[in-house]
Design an enzyme around this catalytic site. Structure first.
Site, PDB file in Angstrom:
ATOM      1  N   SER A 593       0.843  -1.187   0.000  1.00 32.35           N
ATOM      2  CA  SER A 593       0.000   0.000   0.000  1.00 32.35           C
ATOM      3  C   SER A 593       0.885   1.247   0.000  1.00 32.35           C
ATOM      4  O   SER A 593       1.644   1.467  -0.939  1.00 32.35           O
ATOM      5  CB  SER A 593      -0.965  -0.030   1.182  1.00 32.35           C
ATOM      6  N   ASP A 668      -9.107  -4.678  -5.996  1.00 31.64           N
ATOM      7  CA  ASP A 668      -8.701  -3.645  -5.051  1.00 31.64           C
ATOM      8  C   ASP A 668      -9.550  -2.381  -5.217  1.00 31.64           C
ATOM      9  O   ASP A 668      -9.463  -1.704  -6.237  1.00 31.64           O
ATOM     10  CB  ASP A 668      -7.224  -3.302  -5.268  1.00 31.64           C
ATOM     11  N   HIS A 700      -7.701  -5.123  -1.490  1.00 29.67           N
ATOM     12  CA  HIS A 700      -6.448  -4.428  -1.237  1.00 29.67           C
ATOM     13  C   HIS A 700      -5.422  -5.303  -0.525  1.00 29.67           C
ATOM     14  O   HIS A 700      -4.216  -5.153  -0.735  1.00 29.67           O
ATOM     15  CB  HIS A 700      -6.709  -3.163  -0.406  1.00 29.67           C
TER      16      HIS A 700
END
Length: 724
Positions: A593, A668, A700
Site C-alpha cells: 500500500s 482492489d 487491497h
C-alpha cells in the site's frame, strides 16, 4: 563427568527440538504461538471486579478484591445454552465458546448476540437466575446495525435503506430510496476517513435515530472486472479521485413516535465532510464537525434536533496543512453542559474541556503525551482516563486527569505497551502489557498506593518450539537533523558478526501506522521472523509522517508525499550499509500500500541501493487515489501540480533499476489496479523489465490461505536475487 555429559545431552536435545517457522506459520502463527492472556476481560459495572473467559473459553469468571483477585466461576456455556434454548426453542443455536463480545448491563446481567438460521438475536442473560430474555431481533442478512442503549430499539440496513425493529415487534421503514448511489445509514461515509466507523446514532431516550444519507450518484463509476463467470463481468464502485466530483452527504433524524424525518441544515457547499457526530445527552441538540473539502477549516456546529436548524458554531479550527478530526465529543456523565474534544492543534492529540457555548474551560494535555485511546470518566465524572503514547511513541500508558485542575497522573509505569482500563470507582487498574522481551503480564494496580497484584505472567510461547531471532531497537535522527526516529533490526538465527548477510527492509511509512513499538517482539511480523530465520537481516524504521509522534512529525509530508519519508529511510539504510555484517550488494525492500509506494519510489529515485524489491498494492500516482485521503495530504492536482509531478512514479519508470515484483489484488477498491497497470505500461515504453503478479479474487490485502502463497512468492523472489 557424567553430570556434564547429561547437561550436554539435554542442551543438544533442547536445541534439536526447536525449528524455524514454516511458510504457513507466517499467516497462522500469530494464533498458534499467541502468548497467554485474559480473553474478553472487562470491568463489571458498579463494582470493583472484572470478568474474563477462562482458558477453555467455556466459562465466565470474575476477579475481585474481596477474593484477593482469584478467579471465581460466575457463568458457564452450558447454562447459557440452556437459557437460549428456553427463549428460542425453534432456533438451532449451538455456541462453541462463551460469547467474547458480551457486555455488562449491570453487575448481574450481560448482553450479547447470537445468530440463528434467519435472524440475529440480542439477548440479556441474568447470571443469578440463569435465564435469558430476547431484547431485539435483527435479520441475518443486513449491512449494518445500531442498537439503542436500552437494547430494545434496533436499526439496521437492508441494501441501501434503514429499517427499525421496535420492542413490541413492530417494524418501521425509515427510508425507501431505490436510486443506485443513494445510501442511508452506512458507515462507509467519506471512505471511513475522519474516524468514521458508524452511520447511525440513537438519541439517549431511544426515540430518535440520527443517520447519514449519502448521494454518490454524481461520482464516477469505477469498473472492477469479475472473473467468476465464463464471460467476465464488471462490478462498478463509486470512486472519487483527487480533484474529481465527490459525494454529497447530509444528516437526517427520524422520529419513531411521529414517523417524521428532518434534515440538519449543514449548508453549502455540498462537497464537505460531516464528522465527529454527537448527540447532546438531553436529546435536544446534535453536534457536528463540518470540515471543508480542502480539510483545513473545521467548524464545530450545533443543530436543533427537533427542526434541524443551525444554532451556532461553538468554535473553529484552521491549519495551513490539514485539520483531521477523529473522535466524537465525550460529554461528562454528570454535566450535559460540558464535553471533551480531542485535537492536535497545539502539537499533540490531547484532551480539551469545553462547555456547550463553545468556551474552552481547560486544556487537559500532559507534556508531549499523545492520546491514543480515550477511556471515559470515573463514576463521579470528576476524572478522565486515557491511554497515551510516550517515549517518542514507543510506549503506551494509562493516565488519569482531574477535570477541575488538569492534574495528571501516570497510572502504569513499567516500560512497554499497556492495554489498561480503570474500574468504575477509579480505585483499581486492570493492566495487561508487554514489551520487547515480555510476552504478556496481567496485573491489578491499586491507584491509591500503586501496589500491583499479579494475575497472569505469560511464558515465551516460542520456547522449545521455534528459533526466536535476536531483535533490537535502534534510534536515529531524521534527515533534517532534528527528530529522533525509531527502528527495529532483526538478526538472522545464529547470527555471526563476522559473516555478511543479505537485507530485507520492510516499511510502510504512511500516516496512521506505526511499525515499531516496545511491545512483545517489538511489533515484528511473522513473515519478518521467517525471513530472519532464513538468513536475512530484517530492518524497519518509522519515518516522519508515520503515527503517534504528533502534529509536526506528520505535517512535514504535506503536498510532497514520500520525500521526507524517503530521506528518513535513507538514514537507516546508510546505517545498515556501514555495518560489516551487511552485504550491501544484496539488499531488498518490501512494502504494501503506502509501503508499496515507498518501495517503488526508492527503486526509481534512489535506484542504486536495492537489488530486489516487492511492491504490494502500490500507489503510483496520487491523481489516481481517492479524494478524502489524497487531497488531505496533497491538495488537488490543480492546486499542487508540482507536488503531483514530483511524487508520481509514472514519469520515473525509465529510472528503474534492479528487480521489481509488483503484486496487486484485481478487486482492489482502495488502490485500484490502474496504478500498477499504468506503471507497467510506462516500464514497457522505457524498455524496463518488471515482474507482475495478480491475485484475481482479492481486494487491497491478500488474506486467508492465499496469503501463504503470497509470502512464499515474496520469499522465493528475494532468495532468487539476494542469496548467492
Amino acid at each position: 563427568m557424567k553430570k556434564l555429559l547429561l547437561l550436554l545431552l539435554l542442551s543438544s536435545s533442547y536445541a534439536y527440538g526447536q525449528r524455524n517457522l514454516t511458510i504457513d506459520e507466517t499467516v497462522f502463527g500469530p494464533g498458534k504461538f499467541a502468548a497467554k492472556s485474559l480473553p474478553a476481560a472487562k470491568w463489571i459495572k458498579n463494582t470493583d471486579a472484572f470478568s474474563s473467559l477462562d482458558s477453555t473459553y467455556q466459562n465466565l469468571v470474575s476477579f475481585d478484591v474481596k477474593n484477593n483477585w482469584k478467579p471465581q466461576q460466575i457463568a458457564s456455556l452450558s447454562d447459557l445454552q440452556s437459557a437460549i434454548k428456553t427463549v428460542l426453542p425453534n432456533e438451532k443455536i449451538n455456541l462453541r465458546n462463551f460469547p467474547t463480545s458480551y457486555q455488562w448491563e449491570d453487575n448481574k446481567r450481560i448482553s450479547f448476540q447470537v445468530a440463528g438460521e434467519n435472524n440475529t438475536y440480542g439477548l440479556v442473560y441474568d447470571l443469578a437466575t440463569k435465564t435469558a430474555q430476547v431484547k431485539n431481533t435483527l435479520p441475518k442478512e443486513r449491512e449494518g446495525e445500531e442498537i439503542g442503549s436500552l437494547n430494545t430499539q434496533s436499526a439496521y440496513l437492508v441494501g441501501n435503506n434503514i429499517e427499525i425493529n421496535q420492542a413490541d415487534g413492530q417494524k418501521l421503514q425509515v427510508t425507501q430510496d431505490t436510486i443506485d448511489g443513494i445510501v442511508n445509514g452506512t458507515s462507509v461515509i467519506h471512505r471511513n476517513e475522519f474516524g468514521i466507523d458508524k452511520g447511525m446514532w440513537w438519541s439517549a431516550d431511544n426515540k430518535k435515530l440520527l443517520y447519514y444519507r449519502k448521494d454518490e450518484t454524481m461520482v464516477s463509476n469505477y469498473p472492477l472486472p469479475q472473473w467468476d463467470t465464463r464471460v467476465a463481468s464488471i462490478k462498478d464502485i463509486r470512486y472519487p479521485m483527487a480533484g474529481m466530483k465527490s459525494e454529497e452527504v447530509v444528516l437526517k433524524i427520524y422520529d419513531t413516535e411521529t414517523k417524521q424525518t428532518i434534515t440538519l441544515q449543514t449548508g453549502e457547499p455540498k462537497e464537505q465532510y460531516l464528522t465527529i457526530v454527537t448527540w447532546d445527552p438531553t436529546g435536544e441538540f446534535v453536534f457536528v464537525g463540518v470540515l471543508n473539502r480542502g480539510q483545513d477549516h473545521l467548524k464545530l456546529n450545533k443543530y436543533k434536533a427537533s427542526t434541524g436548524e443551525f444554532v451556532q458554531t461553538l468554535f473553529e479550527e484552521k491549519s495551513d496543512s490539514w485539520v483531521e478530526p477523529q473522535h466524537a465529543l465525550a460529554f461528562l456523565p454528570n454535566n450535559p453542559k460540558q464535553f471533551i474534544y480531542q485535537t492536535d492543534k497545539d502539537g499533540y492529540n490531547q484532551l480539551y474541556l469545553y462547555d456547550t457555548s463553545g468556551k474552552l474551560i481547560r486544556q487537559l494535555g500532559y507534556k508531549d503525551v499523545l492520546v491514543t485511546n480515550f477511556q471515559g470518566f470515573d463514576e463521579k465524572g470528576s476524572k478522565a482516563y486515557y491511554i497515551g503514547a510516550t517515549n517518542n511513541g514507543m510506549e503506551r500508558h494509562l493516565f488519569e486527569v482531574e477535570l477541575k485542575n488538569g492534574k495528571t497522573t501516570q497510572l502504569t509505569k513499567t516500560n512497554g505497551v499497556h492495554n489498561s482500563s480503570i474500574s468504575n470507582s477509579g480505585k483499581y487498574v486492570l493492566d495487561q502489557y508487554s514489551n520487547l522481551n515480555t510476552p504478556n503480564i496481567v496485573q491489578v494496580i491499586a491507584t491509591k498506593d500503586g501496589k500491583a497484584t499479579p494475575i497472569l505472567h505469560a511464558t515465551n510461547p516460542f520456547t522449545g518450539k521455534i528459533n526466536l531471532p535476536k531483535i533490537e531497537f535502534k534510534s536515529f535522527v531524521s534527515a533534517d537533523g532534528k527528530t529522533p526516529l525509531n527502528a527495529r533490526i532483526t538478526y538472522p538465527t545464529n547470527f555471526d558478526p563476522n559473516k555478511k548477510y543479505p537485507v530485507m527492509v520492510y516499511l510502510y511509512g504512511g500516516s496512521h501506522a506505526q511499525m515499531v513499538t516496545d511491545r512483545w517482539l517489538g511489533g515484528l511480523g511473522y513473515f519478518d521472523m521467517y525471513m530472519a530465520q532464513n538468513g536475512y537481516i530484517v530492518f524497519t524504521l518509522d519515518n516522519r509522517g508515520s503515527d503517534a509522534r504528533g502534529r509536526d512529525f506528520t505535517r512535514v509530508t504535506h503536498r510532497n508525499l514520500g520525500e521526507a519519508e524517503m530521506a528518513d529511510q535513507l538514514v537507516g539504510i546508510d546505517y545498515l550499509k556501514s555495518q560489516p555484517y551487511v552485504d550491501a550488494a544484496n539488499m531488498g525492500i518490501f512494502g504494501w500500500s503506502y509501503g508499496g509506494f515507498m518501495t517503488s519510489s526508492l527503486m526509481t529515485k534512489h535506484n542504486d541501493i536495492f537489488k530486489a524489491a516487492v511492491a504490494g498494492g502500490p500507489v503510483m500516482d496520487w491523481k489516481f487515489y481517492e479524494v478524502m485521503y489524497g487531497e488531505r495530504y496533497m491538495d488537488t492536482p490543480e492546486e499542487n501540480p508540482e507536488g503531483y509531478e514530483k511524487t508520481s512514479l509514472l514519469n520515473k519508470a525509465d529510472k528503474l533499476k534492479g528487480n521489481l515484483l509488483i503484486i496487486h489484488g484485481a478487486q482492489d477498491p482502495v488502490v485500484v489496479q490502474q496504478h500498477s497497470m499504468e506503471f507497467i505500461q510506462k516500464c514497457i515504453e522505457a524498455g524496463k523489465q518488471v515482474d507482475y503478479f495478480l491475485y484475481p479474487t482479492h481486494e487491497h490485502n491478500v488474506s486467508g490461505k492465499d496469503r501463504i502463497h503470497m509470502y512464499d512468492k515474496i520469499a522465493k523472489y528475494f532468495d532468487n536475487y539476494l542469496k548467492k
